[in-house]
Enzyme design. Structure first.
Site, mmCIF file in Angstrom:
data_model
loop_
_atom_site.group_PDB
_atom_site.id
_atom_site.type_symbol
_atom_site.label_atom_id
_atom_site.label_comp_id
_atom_site.label_asym_id
_atom_site.label_seq_id
_atom_site.Cartn_x
_atom_site.Cartn_y
_atom_site.Cartn_z
ATOM 1 N N GLN A 15 44.514 39.197 44.053
ATOM 2 C CA GLN A 15 44.233 40.616 44.272
ATOM 3 C C GLN A 15 44.405 40.976 45.741
ATOM 4 O OE1 GLN A 15 40.307 42.678 44.265
ATOM 5 N NE2 GLN A 15 41.065 43.430 42.301
ATOM 6 N N LYS A 34 43.561 47.330 39.496
ATOM 7 C CA LYS A 34 42.146 47.387 39.092
ATOM 8 C C LYS A 34 41.512 48.586 39.778
ATOM 9 C CE LYS A 34 37.923 44.630 38.670
ATOM 10 N NZ LYS A 34 37.000 45.038 39.724
ATOM 11 N N GLY A 38 32.447 39.923 35.146
ATOM 12 C CA GLY A 38 32.131 39.447 36.487
ATOM 13 C C GLY A 38 30.734 38.858 36.532
ATOM 14 N N ARG A 39 29.727 39.732 36.764
ATOM 15 C CA ARG A 39 28.355 39.238 36.933
ATOM 16 C C ARG A 39 27.855 38.512 35.695
ATOM 17 N NH1 ARG A 39 25.995 44.787 38.703
ATOM 18 N NH2 ARG A 39 27.625 45.366 37.216
ATOM 19 N N CYS A 73 37.583 49.047 45.005
ATOM 20 C CA CYS A 73 36.527 48.613 45.920
ATOM 21 C C CYS A 73 35.852 49.825 46.588
ATOM 22 C CB CYS A 73 37.095 47.672 46.979
ATOM 23 S SG CYS A 73 35.796 47.071 48.065
ATOM 24 N N PRO A 128 37.043 39.501 39.458
ATOM 25 C CA PRO A 128 36.788 38.968 40.803
ATOM 26 C C PRO A 128 35.437 39.421 41.359
ATOM 27 C CG PRO A 128 38.380 40.774 40.899
ATOM 28 C CD PRO A 128 38.102 40.516 39.442
ATOM 29 N N ASN A 133 35.979 46.892 31.813
ATOM 30 C CA ASN A 133 35.123 46.082 32.690
ATOM 31 C C ASN A 133 33.829 46.817 33.024
ATOM 32 O OD1 ASN A 133 34.943 45.770 36.176
ATOM 33 N ND2 ASN A 133 34.393 44.072 34.850
ATOM 34 N N GLY A 134 32.764 46.021 33.065
ATOM 35 C CA GLY A 134 31.490 46.533 33.528
ATOM 36 C C GLY A 134 30.341 46.247 32.592
ATOM 37 N N ASP A 135 29.340 45.501 33.142
ATOM 38 C CA ASP A 135 28.061 45.291 32.456
ATOM 39 C C ASP A 135 28.133 44.436 31.200
ATOM 40 O OD1 ASP A 135 27.175 46.897 34.456
ATOM 41 O OD2 ASP A 135 26.565 48.577 33.183
HETATM 42 C C1 FMN Z 1 29.471 40.730 44.768
HETATM 43 C C2 FMN Z 1 30.608 41.446 44.129
HETATM 44 C C3 FMN Z 1 31.899 41.252 44.620
HETATM 45 C C4 FMN Z 1 32.992 41.930 44.043
HETATM 46 N N1 FMN Z 1 34.255 41.686 44.515
HETATM 47 C C5 FMN Z 1 35.320 42.313 43.935
HETATM 48 C C6 FMN Z 1 36.657 42.064 44.379
HETATM 49 O O1 FMN Z 1 36.910 41.274 45.297
HETATM 50 N N2 FMN Z 1 37.661 42.724 43.754
HETATM 51 C C7 FMN Z 1 37.422 43.606 42.730
HETATM 52 O O2 FMN Z 1 38.365 44.179 42.191
HETATM 53 N N3 FMN Z 1 36.193 43.840 42.285
HETATM 54 C C8 FMN Z 1 35.135 43.207 42.850
HETATM 55 N N4 FMN Z 1 33.880 43.431 42.364
HETATM 56 C C9 FMN Z 1 33.711 44.270 41.173
HETATM 57 C C10 FMN Z 1 33.740 43.410 39.911
HETATM 58 O O3 FMN Z 1 34.988 42.789 39.731
HETATM 59 C C11 FMN Z 1 33.441 44.257 38.667
HETATM 60 O O4 FMN Z 1 34.379 45.295 38.598
HETATM 61 C C12 FMN Z 1 32.031 44.841 38.679
HETATM 62 O O5 FMN Z 1 31.082 43.918 39.162
HETATM 63 C C13 FMN Z 1 31.622 45.310 37.285
HETATM 64 O O6 FMN Z 1 31.768 44.276 36.349
HETATM 65 P P1 FMN Z 1 30.568 43.285 35.923
HETATM 66 O O7 FMN Z 1 29.417 44.130 35.471
HETATM 67 O O8 FMN Z 1 31.170 42.454 34.815
HETATM 68 O O9 FMN Z 1 30.220 42.480 37.132
HETATM 69 C C14 FMN Z 1 32.781 42.809 42.955
HETATM 70 C C15 FMN Z 1 31.481 42.995 42.469
HETATM 71 C C16 FMN Z 1 30.402 42.332 43.037
HETATM 72 C C17 FMN Z 1 29.036 42.537 42.484
#
Ligand code: FMN
Length: 361
Positions: A89, A158, A244-245, A119, A34, A220-222
């Site tokens: 969530q 999470k 995510g990103r 969060c 998310p 999760n991450g990066d």
């Molecule tokens: C703009 C933004 C919004 C996010 N919103 C949520 C969220 O609503 N719930 C959540 O569990 N994590 C949220 N995250 C965290 C991401 O789900 C993820 O854990 C984090 O970005 C690392 O993963 P990634 O590198 O694949 O993005 C958010 C991250 C970003 C950058």
């Protein structure tokens, strides 16, 4: 890259490419993480169309606003038959509110509940929700336990690795959550103190994987490429990966992963026309949900599509300001003719992460 590092990025062929979470079978082990404000219904549907998404999760919703029926909360949980499998969530500092929200979700036909304990934002943490819960293991366990007992849906959590380097509580919490019935754990390999800085600690994710007995752990991450996803699974032993990103940077990432697993990597490369089609469908799906208001909502994606498609700045600017469906159609026609005329690199920075000291987020 060393030979070992290069090998760790090779496609991972699972005996079972699907994954059982509670009693729910997810078609792949690669999930959309998310990203509040980005991974809304329209985006989830358009990315699912490309294939390979095993699970998507809504943006975090505060339990009380959901229970009070606030329009914003209902929009966040809005879904569609194509938007499956989906988890919603929720977060709250209050166990009773979270339990009630989970029951509400079950009564309304949702198929999975995900509790946010990751969060880092002050407005969530100050209400006792998000990553703050990781500092109170008894309270966090009681919360998961009560939600699990209240519903028959799979309940996942999470979280981050912990509040800071001194309190890396994810492994111990994951074990306890499993004992009280959590169906899966997702762990973002950073602490709350890290915010989004530094790099993901794969060892920390690995420790969490090793701490549980049987439930799936989602790393999760990066993750920015199929190779990163495979490397994360190889290095940490996690059962699945949430992206995510990386999925915003390259919405085709799930299709690419599926193609790599099927030893057919060429399938994952979109043409420019397919990318414009993606933009158009994203907007149309938004319009189905929000009508003309989607013209405003879509503006936040202008910079992203502009960079992604290499469209000239004047067109990107018009994409930021259009006010009608007809104007959108005209802009799209021009994009089809003029994309690729600007050299750009789609930076992750286009997905805004909070900055400054994490204490002030
Ligand atoms: C703009 C933004 C919004 C996010 N919103 C949520 C969220 O609503 N719930 C959540 O569990 N994590 C949220 N995250 C965290 C991401 O789900 C993820 O854990 C984090 O970005 C690392 O993963 P990634 O590198 O694949 O993005 C958010 C991250 C970003 C950058």
């Amino acid at each position: 890259m060393s030979v070992d590092a290069a090998e760790s990025c090779l496609p991972l062929i699972d005996d079972d490419p699907s994954l059982l979470v509670g009693r729910r079978r997810l078609p792949t082990r690669y999930f959309l993480a998310p990203l509040a404000g980005y991974t809304h219904l329209a985006f989830r549907r358009v990315i699912r169309d490309l294939g390979g998404v095993g699970l998507a999760t809504t943006d975090l919703v505060q339990a009380t606003t959901l229970l009070s029926g606030r329009r914003q909360a209902l929009e966040l949980v809005a879904t569609h038959p194509d938007d499956r499998p989906l988890s919603v969530q929720v977060f709250s500092g209050r166990i009773d509110h979270l339990v009630e929200a989970a029951v509400w979700l079950e009564d309304h036909g949702y198929e999975g509940v995900d509790i946010n304990m990751g969060c880092p934002m002050a407005k969530v943490n100050s209400r006792g929700g998000g990553a703050r819960l990781m500092c109170d293991s008894d309270g966090a366990c009681e919360m998961v336990s009560q939600v699990v007992r209240a519903v028959s849906l799979p309940v996942s959590v999470k979280m981050r690795l912990g509040w800071d380097r001194e309190q890396l509580t994810a492994p111990a919490l994951a074990r306890e959550f499993e004992q009280v019935g959590a169906a899966a754990i997702t762990v973002h390999g950073r602490t709350r103190a890290q915010g989004f800085s530094g790099s993901v600690d794969l060892e920390g994710i690995r420790a969490t994987v090793e701490a549980v007995e049987a439930i799936p752990v989602v790393g999760n991450g990066d993750v920015r490429s199929p190779g990163d996803a495979f490397a994360m699974r190889r290095t940490t032993g996690c059962d699945a990966v949430a992206i995510g990103r990386g999925a915003m940077l390259d919405p085709w990432i799930f299709a690419r992963i599926a193609a790599a697993v099927a030893a057919n990597p060429a399938d994952g490369n979109p043409s420019a026309d397919q990318q414009v089609d993606f933009l158009v469908r994203h907007f149309r799906l938004m319009a189905q949900q929000h009508g003309e208001y989607s013209c405003q909502l879509f503006r936040k994606f202008a910079g992203w599509y502009g960079a992604k498609l290499g469209i000239p700045e004047d067109l990107e600017d018009r994409l930021r300001r259009f006010e009608s469906f007809a104007a959108f159609d005209t802009i799209v026609e021009e994009i089809r003719q003029r994309h690729g005329t600007r050299q750009t690199d789609v930076a992750t920075a286009l997905i805004k992460v909070p900055n400054g000291p994490v204490e002030r987020w």
